[in-house]
Design a protein around this motif. Structure first.
Motif, PDB file in Angstrom:
ATOM      1  N   TRP A 221       2.732  96.335 -49.660  1.00  0.00           N
ATOM      2  CA  TRP A 221       3.651  95.150 -49.412  1.00  0.00           C
ATOM      3  C   TRP A 221       3.776  94.341 -50.354  1.00  0.00           C
ATOM      4  O   TRP A 221       4.719  93.587 -50.475  1.00  0.00           O
ATOM      5  N   GLY A 222       3.039  94.502 -51.506  1.00  0.00           N
ATOM      6  CA  GLY A 222       3.341  93.696 -52.849  1.00  0.00           C
ATOM      7  C   GLY A 222       2.846  92.174 -52.657  1.00  0.00           C
ATOM      8  O   GLY A 222       3.456  91.289 -53.182  1.00  0.00           O
ATOM      9  N   CYS A 223       1.819  91.971 -51.745  1.00  0.00           N
ATOM     10  CA  CYS A 223       1.416  90.289 -51.414  1.00  0.00           C
ATOM     11  C   CYS A 223       0.627  89.780 -52.839  1.00  0.00           C
ATOM     12  O   CYS A 223       0.316  90.587 -53.357  1.00  0.00           O
ATOM     13  N   ARG A 224       0.969  88.504 -52.647  1.00  0.00           N
ATOM     14  CA  ARG A 224      -0.094  87.955 -53.622  1.00  0.00           C
ATOM     15  C   ARG A 224      -1.514  88.114 -53.503  1.00  0.00           C
ATOM     16  O   ARG A 224      -1.886  88.660 -52.314  1.00  0.00           O
ATOM     17  N   LEU A 225      -2.432  87.903 -54.310  1.00  0.00           N
ATOM     18  CA  LEU A 225      -3.917  88.237 -54.553  1.00  0.00           C
ATOM     19  C   LEU A 225      -4.311  87.181 -53.052  1.00  0.00           C
ATOM     20  O   LEU A 225      -3.849  85.988 -52.973  1.00  0.00           O
ATOM     21  N   VAL A 226      -5.111  87.965 -52.455  1.00  0.00           N
ATOM     22  CA  VAL A 226      -5.830  87.304 -51.142  1.00  0.00           C
ATOM     23  C   VAL A 226      -6.966  86.221 -51.814  1.00  0.00           C
ATOM     24  O   VAL A 226      -7.458  86.460 -52.946  1.00  0.00           O
ATOM     25  N   ASP A 227      -7.025  85.209 -50.876  1.00  0.00           N
ATOM     26  CA  ASP A 227      -8.037  84.061 -51.363  1.00  0.00           C
ATOM     27  C   ASP A 227      -9.432  84.803 -51.191  1.00  0.00           C
ATOM     28  O   ASP A 227      -9.651  85.299 -50.173  1.00  0.00           O
ATOM     29  N   LYS A 228     -10.197  84.361 -52.029  1.00  0.00           N
ATOM     30  CA  LYS A 228     -11.702  84.974 -52.183  1.00  0.00           C
ATOM     31  C   LYS A 228     -12.385  84.391 -50.917  1.00  0.00           C
ATOM     32  O   LYS A 228     -12.927  85.114 -50.153  1.00  0.00           O
ATOM     33  N   VAL A 229     -12.120  83.083 -50.291  1.00  0.00           N
ATOM     34  CA  VAL A 229     -12.541  82.359 -49.389  1.00  0.00           C
ATOM     35  C   VAL A 229     -12.291  83.185 -47.682  1.00  0.00           C
ATOM     36  O   VAL A 229     -12.929  83.426 -47.094  1.00  0.00           O
ATOM     37  N   PHE A 230     -10.972  83.910 -48.065  1.00  0.00           N
ATOM     38  CA  PHE A 230     -10.555  84.598 -46.753  1.00  0.00           C
ATOM     39  C   PHE A 230     -11.512  86.122 -46.528  1.00  0.00           C
ATOM     40  O   PHE A 230     -12.155  86.202 -45.219  1.00  0.00           O
ATOM     41  N   VAL A 231     -12.126  86.702 -47.504  1.00  0.00           N
ATOM     42  CA  VAL A 231     -12.979  87.728 -47.429  1.00  0.00           C
ATOM     43  C   VAL A 231     -14.251  87.300 -47.171  1.00  0.00           C
ATOM     44  O   VAL A 231     -14.901  87.879 -46.154  1.00  0.00           O
ATOM     45  N   THR A 232     -14.699  86.267 -47.869  1.00  0.00           N
ATOM     46  CA  THR A 232     -16.107  85.859 -47.765  1.00  0.00           C
ATOM     47  C   THR A 232     -16.229  85.124 -46.379  1.00  0.00           C
ATOM     48  O   THR A 232     -17.434  85.430 -45.681  1.00  0.00           O
ATOM     49  N   GLU A 233     -15.421  84.532 -46.102  1.00  0.00           N
ATOM     50  CA  GLU A 233     -15.603  83.561 -44.504  1.00  0.00           C
ATOM     51  C   GLU A 233     -15.455  84.649 -43.318  1.00  0.00           C
ATOM     52  O   GLU A 233     -16.313  84.381 -42.492  1.00  0.00           O
ATOM     53  N   SER A 277      12.035 100.457 -45.407  1.00  0.00           N
ATOM     54  CA  SER A 277      12.693  99.874 -44.010  1.00  0.00           C
ATOM     55  C   SER A 277      12.457  98.627 -43.611  1.00  0.00           C
ATOM     56  O   SER A 277      12.964  97.888 -43.024  1.00  0.00           O
ATOM     57  N   ARG A 278      10.997  98.322 -43.849  1.00  0.00           N
ATOM     58  CA  ARG A 278      10.559  97.034 -43.264  1.00  0.00           C
ATOM     59  C   ARG A 278      10.923  95.882 -44.399  1.00  0.00           C
ATOM     60  O   ARG A 278      10.986  96.102 -45.474  1.00  0.00           O
ATOM     61  N   ASP A 279      11.141  94.831 -43.787  1.00  0.00           N
ATOM     62  CA  ASP A 279      11.832  93.666 -44.549  1.00  0.00           C
ATOM     63  C   ASP A 279      10.736  93.022 -45.487  1.00  0.00           C
ATOM     64  O   ASP A 279       9.773  93.052 -45.132  1.00  0.00           O
ATOM     65  N   ARG A 280      11.039  93.293 -46.655  1.00  0.00           N
ATOM     66  CA  ARG A 280      10.178  92.848 -47.851  1.00  0.00           C
ATOM     67  C   ARG A 280       9.693  91.552 -47.570  1.00  0.00           C
ATOM     68  O   ARG A 280       8.670  90.936 -48.322  1.00  0.00           O
ATOM     69  N   TYR A 281      10.461  90.769 -46.848  1.00  0.00           N
ATOM     70  CA  TYR A 281      10.021  89.315 -46.539  1.00  0.00           C
ATOM     71  C   TYR A 281       8.608  89.395 -45.874  1.00  0.00           C
ATOM     72  O   TYR A 281       7.918  88.121 -45.909  1.00  0.00           O
ATOM     73  N   ASP A 282       8.333  90.565 -45.295  1.00  0.00           N
ATOM     74  CA  ASP A 282       6.961  90.574 -44.539  1.00  0.00           C
ATOM     75  C   ASP A 282       5.889  90.239 -45.350  1.00  0.00           C
ATOM     76  O   ASP A 282       4.920  89.810 -44.936  1.00  0.00           O
ATOM     77  N   ALA A 283       6.020  90.376 -46.772  1.00  0.00           N
ATOM     78  CA  ALA A 283       4.863  90.235 -47.643  1.00  0.00           C
ATOM     79  C   ALA A 283       4.676  88.657 -47.562  1.00  0.00           C
ATOM     80  O   ALA A 283       3.523  88.457 -47.777  1.00  0.00           O
ATOM     81  N   VAL A 284       5.784  87.733 -47.660  1.00  0.00           N
ATOM     82  CA  VAL A 284       5.581  86.438 -47.833  1.00  0.00           C
ATOM     83  C   VAL A 284       4.804  86.160 -46.495  1.00  0.00           C
ATOM     84  O   VAL A 284       4.029  85.178 -46.412  1.00  0.00           O
ATOM     85  N   ILE A 285       5.183  86.767 -45.305  1.00  0.00           N
ATOM     86  CA  ILE A 285       4.800  86.362 -43.972  1.00  0.00           C
ATOM     87  C   ILE A 285       3.115  86.822 -43.912  1.00  0.00           C
ATOM     88  O   ILE A 285       2.395  85.982 -43.276  1.00  0.00           O
ATOM     89  N   MET A 286       2.907  87.750 -44.614  1.00  0.00           N
ATOM     90  CA  MET A 286       1.500  88.323 -44.363  1.00  0.00           C
ATOM     91  C   MET A 286       0.591  87.480 -45.163  1.00  0.00           C
ATOM     92  O   MET A 286      -0.346  87.013 -44.917  1.00  0.00           O
ATOM     93  N   SER A 287       1.249  87.217 -46.397  1.00  0.00           N
ATOM     94  CA  SER A 287       0.534  86.050 -47.245  1.00  0.00           C
ATOM     95  C   SER A 287       0.516  84.563 -46.761  1.00  0.00           C
ATOM     96  O   SER A 287      -0.918  84.056 -46.630  1.00  0.00           O
ATOM     97  N   ALA A 288       1.246  84.418 -46.086  1.00  0.00           N
ATOM     98  CA  ALA A 288       1.134  83.044 -45.166  1.00  0.00           C
ATOM     99  C   ALA A 288       0.146  83.015 -44.082  1.00  0.00           C
ATOM    100  O   ALA A 288      -0.318  82.240 -43.719  1.00  0.00           O
ATOM    101  N   PHE A 289       0.235  84.179 -43.385  1.00  0.00           N
ATOM    102  CA  PHE A 289      -0.830  84.446 -42.216  1.00  0.00           C
ATOM    103  C   PHE A 289      -2.330  84.278 -42.672  1.00  0.00           C
ATOM    104  O   PHE A 289      -3.280  83.585 -42.119  1.00  0.00           O
ATOM    105  N   GLN A 290      -2.552  85.036 -43.722  1.00  0.00           N
ATOM    106  CA  GLN A 290      -3.652  85.016 -44.444  1.00  0.00           C
ATOM    107  C   GLN A 290      -4.149  83.576 -44.782  1.00  0.00           C
ATOM    108  O   GLN A 290      -5.108  83.107 -44.639  1.00  0.00           O
ATOM    109  N   SER A 291      -3.228  82.961 -45.339  1.00  0.00           N
ATOM    110  CA  SER A 291      -3.410  81.442 -45.767  1.00  0.00           C
ATOM    111  C   SER A 291      -3.629  80.529 -44.756  1.00  0.00           C
ATOM    112  O   SER A 291      -4.555  79.631 -44.774  1.00  0.00           O
TER     113      SER A 291
END
Length: 305
Positions: A221-233, A277-291
């Motif tokens: 999905w081309g998301c930004r790098l995940v926050d380290k704290v997401f993984v560790t927490e 076919s899936r909206d590429r804006y989903d990458a923004v939504i995924m990263s937003a959810f992770q944040s």
């Protein structure tokens, strides 16, 4: 000097008695503008690149090379908390570069020596960056309970300087102020909130599944790098039912269209159909959810943990 290079004419001088407040302001500015350092961690035997928040090393040097908004790994820049000097070998002229310009503006304002913020041979009006930088750099000094008044038509919001139409990518920083969210993300947040409260099922959190999730966010999905704290927490709380429910909800959003292709493997469905076919804006939504899942204050409001 090239006419497209931003620089400081003269030498920045911050006296010792002002270094602490200057360093605090610069660190706050870098943080609120999404400047991070990349780091490789090992997860399930795999090397995973993540984004980590900034801190001074034992010599007082803060190093950084990544903007969560730009999504480009740059040559490492440095801010020296001992001298309050900034070194930027590879700023660019998009989000990362805008933040470096804000830091330079802040230092020029605070400096007791005569210096000017320049572009090529021309002086840049300080208000160009000052009116964005100062509120971000000093927001932690607000009195408890005080809310920032936000004029939705003001140009001097960070998301507008980053040429965004909303603050969907800013959920990590969502505090007391109302963000300017797209209707789509606002609807998604309400859906997540309802589904979390109604859903009893959990998903086991393992290193393997976390590694797969991060890899899919990057590669599929081309998301930004995940926050380290997401993984560790989430690994630290892998047995907590709330974290398991939240992770299940996150995975459900990532995989929500797979049910339409039961005859295909996940990899086939993504590569043959969903990636295009899936909206590429989903990458923004995924990263937003992770944040959102590592924003403890808003997570408590929305999900209760």
């Amino acid at each position: 000097m090239k006419d497209d290079v931003f620089w400081v004419e003269g030498e920045i001088y911050i006296p010792d008695e002002r270094k602490m407040i200057t360093n605090r302001a610069v660190m706050q500015l870098l943080d609120k503008c999404g400047i991070r350092r990349t780091e490789e961690i090992e997860l399930d035997g795999r090397k995973i690149k993540v984004a980590d928040k900034l801190y001074p090393d034992k010599e007082g040097i803060i190093r950084f090379n990544y903007s969560i908004f730009e999504k480009i790994e740059r040559k490492t820049a440095e801010y020296d908390t001992n001298t309050c000097l900034l070194k930027t070998p590879d700023s660019g002229y998009t989000e990362f570069g805008v933040v470096m310009n804000m830091v330079m503006t802040l230092l020029v304002i605070i400096s007791e020596s005569k210096c000017r913020f320049m572009r090529g041979d021309s002086e840049v009006p300080l208000e160009t960056y000052f009116l964005v930088a100062v509120p971000l750099a000093t927001s932690s000094t607000k009195e408890k309970g005080e809310k920032t008044k936000r004029d939705p038509d003001s140009y001097y919001f960070l998301y507008k300087r980053f040429l965004r139409s909303n603050e969907d990518e800013f959920l990590e920083f969502w505090d007391d102020d109302d963000l300017v969210l797209s209707d789509r993300l606002a609807d998604e947040i309400e859906r997540w909130k309802e589904e979390f409260q109604e859903e009893d099922a959990e998903t086991e959190i393992t290193e393997g599944l976390l590694a797969d999730t991060v890899h899919e966010m990057y590669e599929d999905w081309g998301c930004r790098l995940v926050d380290k704290v997401f993984v560790t927490e989430f690994l630290e709380h892998r047995d907590d039912p709330n974290y398991r429910k939240a992770f299940r909800l996150f995975r459900s959003f990532m995989d929500r269209d797979l049910a339409y292709f039961p005859e295909l493997t996940r990899r086939q469905a993504v590569e043959w159909v969903l990636r295009t076919s899936r909206d590429r804006y989903d990458a923004v939504i995924m990263s937003a959810f992770q944040s959102l899942l590592v924003n403890h204050k808003k997570r408590m409001v929305l999900f209760g943990f």
